[in-house]
Design a protein around this motif. Structure first.
Motif, PDB file in Angstrom:
ATOM      1  N   GLY A 113      -5.364   8.016   3.804  1.00 58.83           N
ATOM      2  CA  GLY A 113      -5.326   6.525   4.288  1.00 58.83           C
ATOM      3  C   GLY A 113      -4.951   5.628   3.929  1.00 58.83           C
ATOM      4  N   PRO A 114      -4.329   4.675   3.588  1.00 54.27           N
ATOM      5  CA  PRO A 114      -3.454   4.000   2.482  1.00 54.27           C
ATOM      6  C   PRO A 114      -4.499   3.022   1.094  1.00 54.27           C
ATOM      7  CG  PRO A 114      -3.057   2.820   4.642  1.00 54.27           C
ATOM      8  CD  PRO A 114      -3.953   3.851   4.970  1.00 54.27           C
ATOM      9  N   GLU A 115      -3.679   3.421   0.448  1.00 59.12           N
ATOM     10  CA  GLU A 115      -3.873   3.304  -1.075  1.00 59.12           C
ATOM     11  C   GLU A 115      -3.164   1.368  -1.298  1.00 59.12           C
ATOM     12  OE1 GLU A 115      -6.013   6.323  -3.112  1.00 59.12           O
ATOM     13  OE2 GLU A 115      -3.847   6.596  -3.042  1.00 59.12           O
ATOM     14  N   PHE A 116      -4.282   0.648  -1.996  1.00 61.04           N
ATOM     15  CA  PHE A 116      -3.520  -0.209  -2.765  1.00 61.04           C
ATOM     16  C   PHE A 116      -2.852  -0.435  -3.900  1.00 61.04           C
ATOM     17  CE2 PHE A 116      -3.761  -4.651  -3.597  1.00 61.04           C
ATOM     18  CZ  PHE A 116      -3.953  -4.904  -4.761  1.00 61.04           C
ATOM     19  N   GLN A 171      -4.261  -8.514   8.195  1.00 55.48           N
ATOM     20  CA  GLN A 171      -3.703  -8.152   7.777  1.00 55.48           C
ATOM     21  C   GLN A 171      -2.626  -7.562   8.392  1.00 55.48           C
ATOM     22  OE1 GLN A 171      -4.650  -5.946   3.813  1.00 55.48           O
ATOM     23  NE2 GLN A 171      -5.893  -7.779   3.085  1.00 55.48           N
ATOM     24  N   LEU A 221      -7.854  -4.105   0.946  1.00 55.35           N
ATOM     25  CA  LEU A 221      -8.168  -3.402   1.557  1.00 55.35           C
ATOM     26  C   LEU A 221      -8.130  -1.799   0.832  1.00 55.35           C
ATOM     27  CD1 LEU A 221      -7.229  -4.179   4.803  1.00 55.35           C
ATOM     28  CD2 LEU A 221      -9.212  -4.875   4.076  1.00 55.35           C
ATOM     29  N   TYR A 224       0.680  -1.555  -0.004  1.00 56.94           N
ATOM     30  CA  TYR A 224       0.712  -0.144   0.143  1.00 56.94           C
ATOM     31  C   TYR A 224       1.170   1.077   0.199  1.00 56.94           C
ATOM     32  CZ  TYR A 224      -3.718  -2.779   1.850  1.00 56.94           C
ATOM     33  OH  TYR A 224      -4.987  -4.147   1.845  1.00 56.94           O
ATOM     34  N   PHE A 226      -8.985   2.048   2.111  1.00 56.37           N
ATOM     35  CA  PHE A 226      -9.241   2.772   3.101  1.00 56.37           C
ATOM     36  C   PHE A 226      -9.841   3.869   2.815  1.00 56.37           C
ATOM     37  CE2 PHE A 226      -6.340   0.502   6.771  1.00 56.37           C
ATOM     38  CZ  PHE A 226      -5.907  -0.495   5.528  1.00 56.37           C
ATOM     39  N   GLY A 227     -10.544   4.314   4.883  1.00 56.87           N
ATOM     40  CA  GLY A 227     -11.327   6.258   4.555  1.00 56.87           C
ATOM     41  C   GLY A 227     -10.118   6.745   4.570  1.00 56.87           C
ATOM     42  N   GLN A 274      -9.940   7.058  -2.948  1.00 54.43           N
ATOM     43  CA  GLN A 274     -10.191   6.019  -1.194  1.00 54.43           C
ATOM     44  C   GLN A 274     -11.329   5.246  -1.290  1.00 54.43           C
ATOM     45  OE1 GLN A 274      -7.376   7.813   0.777  1.00 54.43           O
ATOM     46  NE2 GLN A 274      -8.566   6.225   1.616  1.00 54.43           N
TER      47      GLN A 274
END
Lengths: 115, 112
Positions: free
Chosen positions: A42-45, A104, B100, A35, B102-103, B2
């Protein structure tokens, strides 16, 4: 090991250079994720491995980004011709891969700064 | 991109009070998870709730999920200074591939 480890913890490079970021997952975990987290977000994949193969690389932003996991354990994220916009914290996570809702476990991240 | 947003973006409360954070998401999900992050680095998994569940508890944490409204809330009771952190919700969409989404996170500050 006890947890997911990532090296280096910090990397400063110049625009246009090549960098490699390493992730050591928890021993025995077959699933590995990368990520990217920009400041205040927030983290991004980026990419997901199941074993040695990339099961989903839909998050890689462009062809400058590439990741490998040749033996199904350690993974390396490679970024070519770095740009200032690549500056972020790169997070790696692993899970046992046995169930669809496996937890995770995240590493501490590598903070990449491109000058 | 997001998946959704946390609300509020920042929250400051006195130690001992309860903290409530909300999360909204956009698409159908398989599960929703909450993570805590200290100092902008590693994330710690807190709790997971499946799409067919409505409420879940873990210690001082209570999570609710309303799939009709595409929203979730995280309640931390009897807050402590050590709860100061950023909290993120994350959704898993597809059975068998748990990348995942995420927000944007809520920054929680507990005032001693």
């Amino acid at each position: 090991g006890a947890g997911v480890s990532q090296t280096p913890s910090n990397k400063v490079t110049e625009k246009g250079k090549y960098v490699e970021l390493r992730c050591d997952p928890i021993s025995g975990h077959t699933a590995l994720y990368w990520y990217r987290q920009s400041l205040g977000q927030g983290p991004e994949f980026l990419i997901y491995f199941q074993g040695t193969g990339a099961a989903d690389d839909s998050g890689l932003p462009n062809d400058r980004f590439f990741a490998v996991r040749p033996e199904g354990s350690v993974s390396t994220l490679k970024i070519q011709r770095t740009e200032r916009g690549d500056s972020a914290v790169y997070l790696c996570a692993s899970s046992s891969g046995q169930r669809s809702t496996d937890t995770q476990y995240f590493g501490p991240g590598t903070r990449l700064t491109v000058l | 991109s997001q998946q959704g947003e946390e609300d509020p973006q920042a929250l400051s409360i006195q130690e001992g009070e309860n903290a409530t954070m909300n999360c909204s998401y956009k698409t159908s999900i398989n599960n929703l998870q909450w993570y805590r992050q200290n100092s902008g680095r590693g994330l710690v998994h807190l709790i997971l709730i499946r799409s067919n569940e409505r409420e879940k508890h873990s210690g001082r944490l209570r999570v609710t999920l309303d799939t009709s409204k595409k929203s979730s809330s995280l309640l931390i009771t009897a807050s402590r200074a050590a709860d100061t952190a950023s909290y993120f919700c994350a959704t898993g969409r597809i059975f068998g591939n748990e990348k995942l989404t995420f927000g944007t996170g809520t920054r929680l500050t507990i005032i001693p």
